[in-house]
Design a protein around this motif. Structure first.
Motif, short mmCIF file in Angstrom:
data_model
loop_
_atom_site.label_atom_id
_atom_site.label_comp_id
_atom_site.label_asym_id
_atom_site.label_seq_id
_atom_site.Cartn_x
_atom_site.Cartn_y
_atom_site.Cartn_z
N THR A 1 9.58 -33.52 -20.38
CA THR A 1 10.60 -34.51 -20.07
C THR A 1 11.79 -34.31 -21.01
O THR A 1 11.65 -33.72 -22.09
CB THR A 1 10.04 -35.93 -20.23
OG1 THR A 1 9.57 -36.10 -21.58
CG2 THR A 1 8.90 -36.17 -19.27
N HIS B 1 14.31 -33.16 -13.75
CA HIS B 1 14.71 -33.96 -14.90
C HIS B 1 16.20 -33.73 -15.16
O HIS B 1 16.78 -32.74 -14.69
CB HIS B 1 13.90 -33.57 -16.15
CG HIS B 1 12.43 -33.79 -16.02
ND1 HIS B 1 11.86 -35.03 -16.01
CD2 HIS B 1 11.41 -32.90 -15.91
CE1 HIS B 1 10.54 -34.92 -15.91
NE2 HIS B 1 10.24 -33.64 -15.82
N GLN C 1 18.76 -33.42 -18.37
CA GLN C 1 18.96 -33.36 -19.82
C GLN C 1 20.45 -33.53 -20.13
O GLN C 1 21.27 -32.71 -19.74
CB GLN C 1 18.47 -32.01 -20.38
CG GLN C 1 18.70 -31.85 -21.88
CD GLN C 1 17.91 -32.87 -22.69
OE1 GLN C 1 16.69 -32.92 -22.63
NE2 GLN C 1 18.64 -33.70 -23.47
#
Length: 539
Positions: free
Chosen positions: A5, A265, A267
């Motif tokens: 994650t 995900h 970032q």
């Protein structure tokens, strides 16, 4: 279970864990910045290298299988006059292509920077830092090399027995041989052993004596950086004004779905450094098109993906009536840069060439010509004394020479997207359009002429040659996000930051303006250290 994650807070997001990404991550983490590295490939265990070596030496297993390349993840297409075998040229994983590289690390010559917005002197201190970081073994015996400021960090490897045979012929012809700077330990260094002679440097070094970028990945992690493997970046998202990247969207294995799917995900970071190499960097920028940038991110100039260059290979070899001890050294110990800037020049024993246009040219003296004893044993169907007799007859008398020729940047040579073929995430794969021009072919012919003269002087029976008709790439991807001062004609400026986006830096041979004919990794490392300095100044 590995946590893939995103980090809640990151100063810098580095995309790619090859030599460029590893050096940037280590440099910035050591200075106290929060760094996250996203790597599309996996993390390879060092303890597994002997098994990979065994796979490499078995006939029938090609280099691609050693580092698990291939399949939908690594799909590509090749168009144009010359097929480009992309997956023979790269490794996706922590360490990148330094896991299977040759390890030759020469500086570009001063004249190579004539068309660049920076000079050799601008990069010179970074070259010294890069040689120190990689632990380069070398000697100050090359009369054609650019000026340097201090000795190499490690003593040079001794010339091989084969080199000594070539030396007599070269001296007779007036051809200068000299040592090769190598990023491998000639003595124990940096916690790694000296070279112990496995002879399988390419595609795998089981001892760890050859430098790999995984070295600086570990150092970066020791300084607090976080490295997320199997995190394939799908696209970059920018802010409403189109001035800054806000996030890298990446796909990672979805362990909640039985490990067979993936989950996306996001970032976020203050700065982004693209370090995925000369093919995947332009591909990612093109995949990241938006309403503001319909032709791809950082591509106002239209230069993203264009001016793709590689070095072309020329070679020649055969057999002589002496033992040459090939394959006992798995890397090159001697070269010749005498013809680098003027391939047409003659010597006392080699006639000058005609006045055709040439590109850069360097010569290499091979230590791994002809068959190996293991290859003969595993490839044949003989046993016992019969096999031993064949090995004694076929192994040990081979010689070979190689050469790299530069390639002029041409707009039509490019990396684009192939919307008709998709990868394992449904994204268009890279489409490589590449051809070898007449100028490069003339350089390859000249390399063959010089090689033929040297082999004739040795009294060799020439049994093979690679020239303009059957040449192939040296697997050095360059030029697809070129550096320049004009935003209408280039992608990044002299500080390696994109013209279009204020927080996007590119650390890669993709910023090369010209190719030269030197193996590019030392210049990639030097540029990456320079890029890290500029990112640090902005943070």
């Amino acid at each position: 279970m590995t946590d893939r994650t995103p980090s809640e807070r990151a100063d810098v997001c580095v995309i790619g864990a090859g030599p460029a990404g590893a050096l940037v991550a280590h440099t910035l983490a050591r200075r106290g910045h929060d760094v996250v590295v996203l790597e599309a490939g996996e993390r390879f265990e060092f303890e597994d290298r002997k098994r990979r070596m065994e796979r490499a030496i078995r006939p029938g297993d090609d280099d691609r299988s050693v580092w698990d390349m291939g399949g939908p993840r690594d799909a590509y297409t090749s168009t144009g006059e010359q097929f480009y075998p992309l997956n023979r040229a790269r490794v996706k994983g922590v360490g990148g292509s330094t896991l299977h590289w040759q390890g030759m690390v020469m500086r570009l010559h001063e004249s190579d920077f004539d068309a660049w917005p920076i000079s050799y002197d601008d990069l010179r201190p970074y070259y010294a830092r890069a040689e120190s970081q990689l632990g380069v073994a070398g000697a100050d015996d090359n009369p054609f090399a650019p000026p340097r400021e201090e000795p190499f960090p490690l003593p040079a490897f001794r010339p091989s027995h084969s080199d000594s045979i070539f030396a007599d012929a070269c001296e007779s012809l007036g051809v200068a041989m000299h040592s090769v700077p190598n990023a491998r330990n000639s003595e124990p260094h940096d916690g790694r052993s000296e070279c112990v002679g496995y002879g399988t440097c390419k595609p795998v070094c089981p001892s760890g004596a050859k430098y790999g970028a995984d070295v600086h990945v570990r150092k970066a992690e020791e300084e607090g950086a976080r490295v997320i493997d199997r995190a394939a970046v799908q696209r970059l998202e920018h802010d409403d004004e189109g001035k800054r990247i806000e996030a890298a969207v990446y796909a990672a294995p979805d362990h909640g779905n039985g490990g067979t799917g993936s989950v996306e995900h996001r970032q976020e970071a203050r700065e982004f450094v693209l370090a995925g190499g000369g093919v995947e960097i332009p591909r990612l920028l093109l995949l990241s098109k938006s309403k503001t940038y319909p032709d791809g991110l950082a591509n106002t100039s239209g230069a993203v993906g264009r001016y793709f260059m590689d070095h072309l290979y020329a070679g020649m070899g055969g057999r002589i009536d002496r033992r040459t001890r090939q394959h006992r050294v798995g890397f090159i110990t001697s070269e010749c840069h005498q013809f680098y800037e003027d391939p047409a020049r003659g010597t006392k024993g080699i006639p000058a060439a005609d006045d055709a246009e040439y590109d850069r040219l360097k010569l290499e003296f091979s230590n791994y010509a002809g068959p190996t004893p293991v290859g003969l044993a595993l490839d044949g169907d003989e046993w016992g004394d019969e096999l031993l007799s064949t090995i004694r007859e076929e192994y040990g008398n081979s010689v070979g020479m190689g050469a790299l020729a530069g390639q002029k940047p041409r707009k039509e040579n490019r990396i684009a997207l192939d919307s008709g073929t998709t990868d394992d995430h449904g994204n268009p794969v890279p489409r490589i359009h590449w051809r070898v021009d007449e100028r490069t072919k003339a350089t390859l012919r000249r390399a063959n002429e010089i090689q033929r003269d040297i082999l004739d002087e040795l009294g060799a029976e020439v049994t093979w040659h690679v020239g303009p008709e059957n040449t192939g790439p040296a697997f050095h991807h360059m030029g697809t996000t070129r550096m320049g001062t004009d935003p209408k004609a280039s992608v990044v400026n002299a500080r390696l930051r994109t013209h279009d986006l204020q927080n996007c830096t590119i650390a890669s041979s993709s910023v090369f303006v010209t190719s030269g004919a030197m193996n590019p990794t030392l210049t990639i490392a030097a540029l990456s250290l320079k890029a890290a300095d500029h990112v640090h100044e902005r943070l």
